[in-house]
Write a protein that holds these residues in place. Structure first.
Motif, PDB file in Angstrom:
ATOM      1  N   THR A   1      93.281  13.434   1.046  1.00 17.64           N
ATOM      2  CA  THR A   1      93.049  14.468   2.150  1.00 17.64           C
ATOM      3  C   THR A   1      94.146  15.588   1.830  1.00 17.64           C
ATOM      4  O   THR A   1      93.641  16.832   2.165  1.00 17.64           O
ATOM      5  N   GLY A   2      95.341  15.328   1.512  1.00 29.25           N
ATOM      6  CA  GLY A   2      96.203  16.421   1.224  1.00 29.25           C
ATOM      7  C   GLY A   2      95.962  17.416   0.071  1.00 29.25           C
ATOM      8  O   GLY A   2      95.979  18.533   0.357  1.00 29.25           O
ATOM      9  N   THR A   3      95.507  16.657  -1.127  1.00 28.81           N
ATOM     10  CA  THR A   3      95.139  17.644  -2.296  1.00 28.81           C
ATOM     11  C   THR A   3      93.885  18.299  -2.235  1.00 28.81           C
ATOM     12  O   THR A   3      93.670  19.353  -2.555  1.00 28.81           O
TER      13      THR A   3
ATOM     14  N   GLY B   1     100.228  23.261   6.257  1.00 28.24           N
ATOM     15  CA  GLY B   1     100.013  24.613   5.532  1.00 28.24           C
ATOM     16  C   GLY B   1      99.461  24.672   4.319  1.00 28.24           C
ATOM     17  O   GLY B   1      99.416  25.766   3.936  1.00 28.24           O
ATOM     18  N   ALA B   2      98.882  23.406   3.697  1.00 34.12           N
ATOM     19  CA  ALA B   2      98.530  23.654   2.101  1.00 34.12           C
ATOM     20  C   ALA B   2      97.264  24.408   2.213  1.00 34.12           C
ATOM     21  O   ALA B   2      97.071  25.477   1.282  1.00 34.12           O
ATOM     22  N   GLN B   3      96.488  24.477   3.103  1.00 34.85           N
ATOM     23  CA  GLN B   3      94.976  25.164   3.153  1.00 34.85           C
ATOM     24  C   GLN B   3      95.240  26.621   3.687  1.00 34.85           C
ATOM     25  O   GLN B   3      94.448  27.344   3.187  1.00 34.85           O
ATOM     26  N   THR B   4      96.274  26.909   4.311  1.00 43.92           N
ATOM     27  CA  THR B   4      96.366  28.192   5.158  1.00 43.92           C
ATOM     28  C   THR B   4      97.157  29.140   4.254  1.00 43.92           C
ATOM     29  O   THR B   4      97.352  30.302   4.631  1.00 43.92           O
ATOM     30  N   MET B   5      98.170  28.602   3.498  1.00 41.44           N
ATOM     31  CA  MET B   5      99.357  29.530   2.773  1.00 41.44           C
ATOM     32  C   MET B   5      98.758  30.744   2.022  1.00 41.44           C
ATOM     33  O   MET B   5      98.898  31.806   2.568  1.00 41.44           O
ATOM     34  N   LEU B   6      98.001  30.432   0.964  1.00 39.82           N
ATOM     35  CA  LEU B   6      97.657  31.722   0.316  1.00 39.82           C
ATOM     36  C   LEU B   6      96.514  32.552   0.948  1.00 39.82           C
ATOM     37  O   LEU B   6      96.511  33.809   0.794  1.00 39.82           O
TER      38      LEU B   6
END
Ligand SMILES: [Zn+2]
Length: 449
Positions: free
Chosen positions: A92-94, A329-334
């Motif tokens: 799920t994270g990656t 925040g991994a999906q929203t950072m960029l």
């Protein structure tokens, strides 16, 4: 001993250039503007050519869309292995990272159990096999000098926690010089959570994020950084989640690497008692975030990192002091920052250096730029496709985001080694992500940025 026979350069038959297998055509930022350009990719997933009129293999033209390198995230918590209620795992994270345009990410060691011995680190590596949507670098916890050499056989780097975290107690201050010297000898990067708990306060009149900022005050962060000095030669030191403009300037002057997170660039303390905004180090009082943002715009923040650290909505609904720290925040950072590029609030090259090139250099990875020899980890970005972030549309099992309603531009395609892994907001890869370790050239100096 016989000497190797010398061969003159002239007599060597140059190997024919490897054939281009796939051409991706779009627009690239070159010479201060966007220009139509093509990227030629080889069978091995490396970039073979950047130019015009490339021929060979398949061709895909994305028209007006822009090609940029995949981001490299120096700081995530995929929570794997985790307890029975873990809000995340490697799959799920990656997958969220992949959808957010991140092609490689560091996974931190404060899992359950923590990655603080070689056995645990290697069993974590086994757990990751076949489950990674992107490439991952496993960091080990830097706790005991005597374990550093053995951990360095598998770790991609180290994390030093100067304040207590899940399952990991900080080392005693008098052990720091020996720990840092041992880490310097491995030449692996060392990320530091710089907060000195001796400056934490138990009591405050303030509540919520303002109270959290008072309990873990700026002073604790400044003093922790000072404890790292003198810094042993060759140590690839990187200060995680810097929240103070003054500290950022100081580290910049010291020529060391550091990162700032989207939350510390975009959010401030003072949002009442909502524990979803509880992070470590805390969100600071204004104007810290706006001053950091100005530094970021000017290219004075070397690295942008997510510190993706999800917790379930139930845990975050607890009273503030009982709720755990961290936010996804991994999906929203960029995407958050690509929207700012579109709004002309941020230069694309500044963003790409902080989100891709410099983290790749810190981690010793041949990626982070669209350049010959680099891995073809590429994003297709259509700057006309501006959306708003909605938690229900994200792929985060925790089900919430601190950036609900914020403008964002998600990459429409994501390639790893020239293979498509994301198309139109869906993960279409085969979980072929690999565990990576730094590939530093011999004799390369320690300071990466
Ligand atoms: Zn963290």
């Amino acid at each position: 001993m016989p000497r190797p026979r010398k061969r003159s350069r002239e007599s060597e038959v140059p190997a024919p250039p490897p054939p281009i297998d796939f051409v991706l055509a779009g627009r690239l930022w070159i010479g201060g503007r966007l220009q139509p350009m093509e990227v030629g990719i080889g069978m091995d997933g490396r970039i073979l050519a950047v130019g015009k009129n490339l021929s060979g293999g398949q061709r895909h033209d994305v028209g007006e869309s822009v090609l940029i390198p995949s981001a490299v995230d120096c700081h995530t918590h995929y929570r794997d292995p985790g307890g029975p209620d873990a809000p995340e795992n490697f799959e799920t994270g990656t997958r969220q990272s992949a959808l957010g345009g991140i092609g490689a990410a560091v996974d931190m060691p404060n899992t359950q159990p923590p990655a603080n011995t070689l056995d645990r680190l290697e069993s974590k590596a086994e757990r990751a096999q076949g489950r990674l949507a992107i490439d991952v670098l496993l960091y080990a916890a830097l706790t005991v000098p005597e374990r550093v050499a053995s951990l360095s056989r598998s770790a991609a780097g180290f994390k030093l926690y100067m304040a207590p975290t899940t399952e990991i107690d900080p080392p005693r201050v008098e052990r720091l010089p020996a720990l840092l010297a041992a880490a310097a000898a491995t030449r692996l990067p060392v990320a530091v959570h710089a907060e000195d708990p001796r400056f934490f306060r138990e009591q405050t009149e303030l509540e919520g994020t303002e109270g959290w900022n008072a309990r873990r005050p700026p002073e604790a962060e400044m003093k922790a950084y000072e404890l790292l000095h003198p810094i042993p030669g060759g140590l690839r030191l990187h200060v995680a989640h810097v929240t103070l403009p003054g500290l950022a300037s100081r580290i910049f002057r010291d020529g060391l690497s550091f990162e700032v997170t989207p939350q510390h660039l975009l959010l401030s303390a003072g949002r009442g008692a909502d524990a979803r905004w509880k992070v470590n180090p805390p969100l600071r009082e204004p104007p810290a975030s706006s001053e950091l943002w100005e530094m970021f715009q000017r290219g004075l923040v070397p690295i942008l990192a997510s510190d993706h650290a999800p917790h379930s909505a139930e845990l975050k609904a607890r009273p503030f002091l009982e709720a755990p720290s961290g936010m996804p925040g991994a999906q929203t950072m960029l995407p958050l920052f690509l929207a700012r590029v579109r709004d002309a609030a941020l230069d694309l090259p500044v963003l790409l250096r902080a989100a891709a090139d410099r983290p790749a250099r810190l981690l010793g990875l041949p990626q982070g730029r669209i350049a010959v020899g680099h891995r073809a980890n590429l994003l297709v970005v259509d700057f006309r496709r501006r959306t708003e972030i909605r938690a229900r549309a994200l792929h985060a099992p925790c089900g919430w985001t601190a950036f609900e309603g914020w403008p964002a531009i998600f990459p429409s395609e994501h390639y790893i080694d020239g293979k498509l892994i994301v198309k139109d907001g869906e993960y279409v890869g085969a979980h072929e992500g690999r565990l990576l370790r730094p590939e530093f050239a011999p004799g390369e100096p320690g300071a990466p940025v």
